[in-house]
Write a protein that holds these residues in place. Sequence first.
Motif, mmCIF file in Angstrom:
data_model
loop_
_atom_site.group_PDB
_atom_site.id
_atom_site.type_symbol
_atom_site.label_atom_id
_atom_site.label_comp_id
_atom_site.label_asym_id
_atom_site.label_seq_id
_atom_site.Cartn_x
_atom_site.Cartn_y
_atom_site.Cartn_z
ATOM 1 N N LEU A 7 -9.958 -34.913 -16.302
ATOM 2 C CA LEU A 7 -10.724 -33.741 -15.878
ATOM 3 C C LEU A 7 -9.802 -32.594 -15.479
ATOM 4 N N VAL A 8 -8.715 -32.906 -14.788
ATOM 5 C CA VAL A 8 -7.765 -31.863 -14.383
ATOM 6 C C VAL A 8 -7.120 -31.230 -15.608
ATOM 7 N N TYR A 9 -6.719 -32.030 -16.579
ATOM 8 C CA TYR A 9 -6.140 -31.489 -17.807
ATOM 9 C C TYR A 9 -7.150 -30.643 -18.586
ATOM 10 N N ALA A 10 -8.387 -31.060 -18.615
ATOM 11 C CA ALA A 10 -9.421 -30.287 -19.297
ATOM 12 C C ALA A 10 -9.639 -28.943 -18.603
ATOM 13 N N MET A 11 -9.647 -28.945 -17.286
ATOM 14 C CA MET A 11 -9.818 -27.698 -16.540
ATOM 15 C C MET A 11 -8.633 -26.764 -16.764
ATOM 16 N N MET A 12 -7.429 -27.307 -16.795
ATOM 17 C CA MET A 12 -6.247 -26.480 -17.033
ATOM 18 C C MET A 12 -6.273 -25.874 -18.435
ATOM 19 N N THR A 13 -6.734 -26.639 -19.402
ATOM 20 C CA THR A 13 -6.806 -26.143 -20.774
ATOM 21 C C THR A 13 -7.843 -25.031 -20.904
ATOM 22 N N VAL A 14 -9.007 -25.236 -20.332
ATOM 23 C CA VAL A 14 -10.048 -24.204 -20.367
ATOM 24 C C VAL A 14 -9.581 -22.953 -19.628
ATOM 25 N N ASN A 15 -8.915 -23.120 -18.504
ATOM 26 C CA ASN A 15 -8.399 -22.000 -17.732
ATOM 27 C C ASN A 15 -7.372 -21.218 -18.540
ATOM 28 N N LEU A 16 -6.507 -21.922 -19.240
ATOM 29 C CA LEU A 16 -5.503 -21.270 -20.066
ATOM 30 C C LEU A 16 -6.147 -20.514 -21.226
ATOM 31 N N LEU A 17 -7.128 -21.099 -21.881
ATOM 32 C CA LEU A 17 -7.814 -20.431 -22.987
ATOM 33 C C LEU A 17 -8.553 -19.177 -22.516
ATOM 34 N N LEU A 18 -9.214 -19.267 -21.386
ATOM 35 C CA LEU A 18 -9.900 -18.084 -20.851
ATOM 36 C C LEU A 18 -8.907 -17.001 -20.444
ATOM 37 N N ILE A 20 -6.005 -16.454 -21.910
ATOM 38 C CA ILE A 20 -5.536 -15.846 -23.158
ATOM 39 C C ILE A 20 -6.568 -14.845 -23.677
ATOM 40 N N ILE A 21 -7.830 -15.231 -23.653
ATOM 41 C CA ILE A 21 -8.898 -14.335 -24.123
ATOM 42 C C ILE A 21 -8.957 -13.071 -23.267
ATOM 43 N N ALA A 22 -8.867 -13.215 -21.950
ATOM 44 C CA ALA A 22 -8.917 -12.054 -21.061
ATOM 45 C C ALA A 22 -7.717 -11.138 -21.284
ATOM 46 N N ALA A 23 -6.537 -11.711 -21.493
ATOM 47 C CA ALA A 23 -5.345 -10.892 -21.706
ATOM 48 C C ALA A 23 -5.423 -10.128 -23.022
ATOM 49 N N VAL A 24 -5.856 -10.782 -24.075
ATOM 50 C CA VAL A 24 -5.971 -10.111 -25.374
ATOM 51 C C VAL A 24 -7.019 -9.006 -25.306
ATOM 52 N N LEU A 25 -8.146 -9.288 -24.681
ATOM 53 C CA LEU A 25 -9.211 -8.296 -24.543
ATOM 54 C C LEU A 25 -8.740 -7.085 -23.739
ATOM 55 N N LEU A 67 -2.343 -14.782 -16.764
ATOM 56 C CA LEU A 67 -1.987 -15.676 -17.867
ATOM 57 C C LEU A 67 -0.601 -16.267 -17.651
ATOM 58 N N LEU A 68 0.336 -15.446 -17.214
ATOM 59 C CA LEU A 68 1.684 -15.957 -16.941
ATOM 60 C C LEU A 68 1.669 -16.983 -15.816
ATOM 61 N N SER A 72 2.950 -20.810 -16.352
ATOM 62 C CA SER A 72 4.070 -21.350 -15.571
ATOM 63 C C SER A 72 3.628 -22.444 -14.613
ATOM 64 N N GLY A 73 2.380 -22.417 -14.215
ATOM 65 C CA GLY A 73 1.894 -23.416 -13.276
ATOM 66 C C GLY A 73 2.349 -23.164 -11.854
ATOM 67 N N VAL A 74 2.910 -21.994 -11.612
ATOM 68 C CA VAL A 74 3.409 -21.650 -10.284
ATOM 69 C C VAL A 74 2.440 -20.676 -9.643
ATOM 70 N N GLY A 75 2.088 -20.916 -8.419
ATOM 71 C CA GLY A 75 1.228 -20.008 -7.695
ATOM 72 C C GLY A 75 -0.240 -20.210 -8.020
ATOM 73 N N PRO A 76 -1.083 -19.567 -7.246
ATOM 74 C CA PRO A 76 -2.522 -19.716 -7.480
ATOM 75 C C PRO A 76 -2.942 -18.966 -8.727
ATOM 76 N N ASN A 77 -3.835 -19.554 -9.442
ATOM 77 C CA ASN A 77 -4.378 -18.911 -10.634
ATOM 78 C C ASN A 77 -5.709 -18.280 -10.251
#
Length: 105
Positions: A7-18, A20-25, A67-68, A72-77
Amino acid sequence: MNAYTLLVYAMMTVNLLLGIIAAVLSVMALLRASSVADSTYTFYGKRSKGFWMAMTGGAAVVSVLGLLASLSGVGPNSMLLQLIAATVSGVFLAGVYPSVRNRNF
C-alpha cells in the motif's frame, strides 16, 4: 512483502505520477502565458499578463519543487500545494488561454 508495504509503494507511485502531471501542466501553462502579447489579455477582458505570469510561474515553481521532493524522498511532500498549482494552471489553460491565443495585437 506484506499488504502495508504494498500500500505504501502504491501511494508513493500515485503521488509521483500526480506530481509529474501537475509539473507538466504548470510548465505548459507558464509557457503559453508568456507567448501571448500583453494587450491581448486586457482586450478580451481577462486579467493582465503580469498577473497570469505570476500565477502560472508560482504554480510551476511549486509543482516542480514538489515533484523533486517526491523523487528524492526527502522532506514532506505537499500534495495540497501541488493540487493548488494544478488548479491555477488548469484555470488558465481552460478559461483564459482559449480566449487569447492566436489573437496578438
